[in-house]
Design a protein around this motif. Structure first.
Motif, short mmCIF file in Angstrom:
data_model
loop_
_atom_site.label_atom_id
_atom_site.label_comp_id
_atom_site.label_asym_id
_atom_site.label_seq_id
_atom_site.Cartn_x
_atom_site.Cartn_y
_atom_site.Cartn_z
N GLN A 1 -3.48 1.96 9.78
CA GLN A 1 -3.15 3.38 9.82
C GLN A 1 -2.65 3.76 11.21
O GLN A 1 -2.87 3.04 12.16
N ASN A 2 -1.98 4.86 11.30
CA ASN A 2 -1.53 5.34 12.59
C ASN A 2 -0.64 4.30 13.27
O ASN A 2 -0.86 3.93 14.41
N LEU B 1 2.12 0.95 17.95
CA LEU B 1 3.38 0.36 18.44
C LEU B 1 3.60 0.81 19.88
O LEU B 1 3.49 2.00 20.17
N SER B 2 3.91 -0.13 20.76
CA SER B 2 4.15 0.26 22.15
C SER B 2 5.33 1.20 22.23
O SER B 2 6.42 0.87 21.75
N PRO B 3 5.16 2.38 22.84
CA PRO B 3 6.24 3.38 22.83
C PRO B 3 7.48 2.94 23.59
O PRO B 3 8.58 3.41 23.32
N ARG B 4 7.32 2.02 24.57
CA ARG B 4 8.47 1.63 25.39
C ARG B 4 9.21 0.40 24.87
O ARG B 4 10.15 -0.07 25.47
N MET B 5 8.72 -0.15 23.74
CA MET B 5 9.35 -1.36 23.22
C MET B 5 10.25 -1.02 22.05
O MET B 5 9.79 -0.44 21.07
N GLN C 1 9.14 5.34 8.84
CA GLN C 1 9.82 4.19 9.48
C GLN C 1 8.87 3.43 10.39
O GLN C 1 8.86 2.20 10.40
N ARG C 2 8.05 4.17 11.14
CA ARG C 2 7.08 3.50 12.02
C ARG C 2 6.10 2.66 11.20
O ARG C 2 5.77 1.53 11.56
N GLN C 3 5.67 3.21 10.08
CA GLN C 3 4.73 2.48 9.24
C GLN C 3 5.39 1.21 8.70
O GLN C 3 4.76 0.17 8.57
N ARG C 4 6.69 1.28 8.41
CA ARG C 4 7.41 0.09 7.94
C ARG C 4 7.54 -0.96 9.03
O ARG C 4 7.49 -2.17 8.76
N LEU D 1 4.36 -2.70 9.16
CA LEU D 1 4.25 -3.62 8.03
C LEU D 1 5.09 -4.87 8.28
O LEU D 1 4.63 -6.00 8.07
N ALA D 2 6.32 -4.68 8.79
CA ALA D 2 7.18 -5.82 9.10
C ALA D 2 6.51 -6.74 10.12
O ALA D 2 6.57 -7.97 10.02
N ARG D 3 5.83 -6.13 11.10
CA ARG D 3 5.14 -6.93 12.12
C ARG D 3 4.03 -7.77 11.48
O ARG D 3 3.85 -8.93 11.82
#
Ligand code: ADP
Ligand code: MG
Length: 315
Positions: free
Chosen positions: A85-86, A91-95, A144-147, A150-152
């Motif tokens: 979740q979340n 996700l690192s904001p700068r990457m 999109q972030r959640q995807r 998931l991809a990771r």
């Protein structure tokens, strides 16, 4: 995947909190198990223990019949992935997206010259355009972030995926799209899946079987359809009654009793303080206060840890 008598505890002495309490469940090859329950019921801790990220105090976790030790090898850690979740926060904001996925692909042992293609494959798998390669997470929508998260999780080609509240932060349409994506990917990759959510309506859409958790314990376990259409535990019934129906006012909370302190759970049935059946007001209900219903073991068709379950319905 099988889990028997799994217990996870935090803290010591008076502060000891049993977050997962003798939980048993099974997920056949390629099947999906939904885990539902309100906040604090132990769902995330169960998911983390199965993924090998928190050490259990007791019980057994097996994958393909092989016992997974409390301290997992790196290859075992890769086999079971957790998407949680979340995703925005994880996700690192700068990457940029390509770096986030590139690192995961590298960690999975993909040779350097294959990594770019593999990142594109992963983006395609989760239905994100490759034009998002250079985007920073802050520019992406929640869905999109959640995807990306998931991809990771897919980068290491897991055999088993645990999704913890992956749809909870999304609006209705993004949630529907995410659920459909998961259903499609599961068919494509054939993973076993544990889908964790406090939202029984979302759980019902992706899961073959459903486990209902409350204060660390499984109160009900059975085929998803049966659990939703003919719940056998009064707690499950309160969860289903709380599903909003279009055009109707949502049902209120089951009662006005505060949820119990997880450090000092009620005696007997953990749900007896909030049980709408209120059997404790009846002479027979004294049992609910003094005796714990037998914990659910796996392999039963549809079981509820309740002293007064309704008869099993054929669905
Ligand atoms: P859920 O995912 O169902 O909301 P959690 O597994 O996050 O539930 O939490 C179950 C219980 O364990 C809660 O009472 C929570 O406060 C507690 N808990 C979770 N993680 C920790 C931790 N690292 N240390 C202490 N208590 C924890
Ligand atoms: Mg959680």
């Amino acid at each position: 995947m099988t889990v028997d008598d799994l217990t996870v505890a935090f803290g010591h002495g008076r502060n000891r909190l049993v977050a997962v309490d003798r939980v048993s469940l099974g997920v056949p090859h390629g099947a999906a198990l939904g885990v539902v329950g309100e906040s604090g019921s132990g769902k995330s801790t169960l998911g983390r223990a199965i993924a090998g990220l928190v050490a259990p105090a007791g019980g057994e976790i097996r994958l393909d019949g092989r016992l997974l030790p409390p301290r997992r090898s790196r290859s075992d850690l890769r086999r079971i992935q957790l998407a949680f979740q979340n995703a925005g926060g994880s996700l690192s904001p700068r990457m940029p997206v390509a770096r986030i996925l590139g690192d995961a692909v590298a960690a999975a042992g993909v040779p350097r010259e294959r990594r770019r293609d593999r990142v594109d494959e992963l983006l395609e798998a989760v239905q994100l355009p490759t034009t998002l390669r250079d985007a920073l997470p802050g520019r992406l929508s929640g869905g999109q972030r959640q995807r990306v998260a998931l991809a990771r999780a897919l980068a290491s080609e897991p055999e088993f995926l645990i999704c913890d509240e992956v749809t909870s932060a999304l609006d209705v349409s993004a949630r529907g799209a995410m659920l459909n994506l998961l259903i499609r990917l599961r068919r494509q990759y054939g993973w076993g899946l544990i889908f964790i959510s406090h939202d029984i309506a979302a759980v019902r859409q992706v899961s073959d079987d459903i486990a209902v958790m409350y204060l660390g314990r499984t109160l009900e376990l059975g085929p998803g359809e049966a659990v939703v259409a003919a719940p056998r535990h009064p707690y499950t019934r309160t969860l289903i009654e709380a599903i909003p129906v279009l055009g109707e006012a949502p049902a209120g909370p089951p009662d006005d009793v505060d949820p119990p302190d997880p450090r000092h759970p009620p005696t007997g049935c953990p749900f007896h303080t909030r049980c709408p059946l209120r059997p404790r007001a009846e002479p027979a209900g004294a049992r609910c206060v003094t005796d714990e219903p037998t914990p659910i073991t796996r392999g039963l068709p549809h079981h509820a840890a309740c002293h007064f379950p309704p008869p099993l319905e054929r669905t």
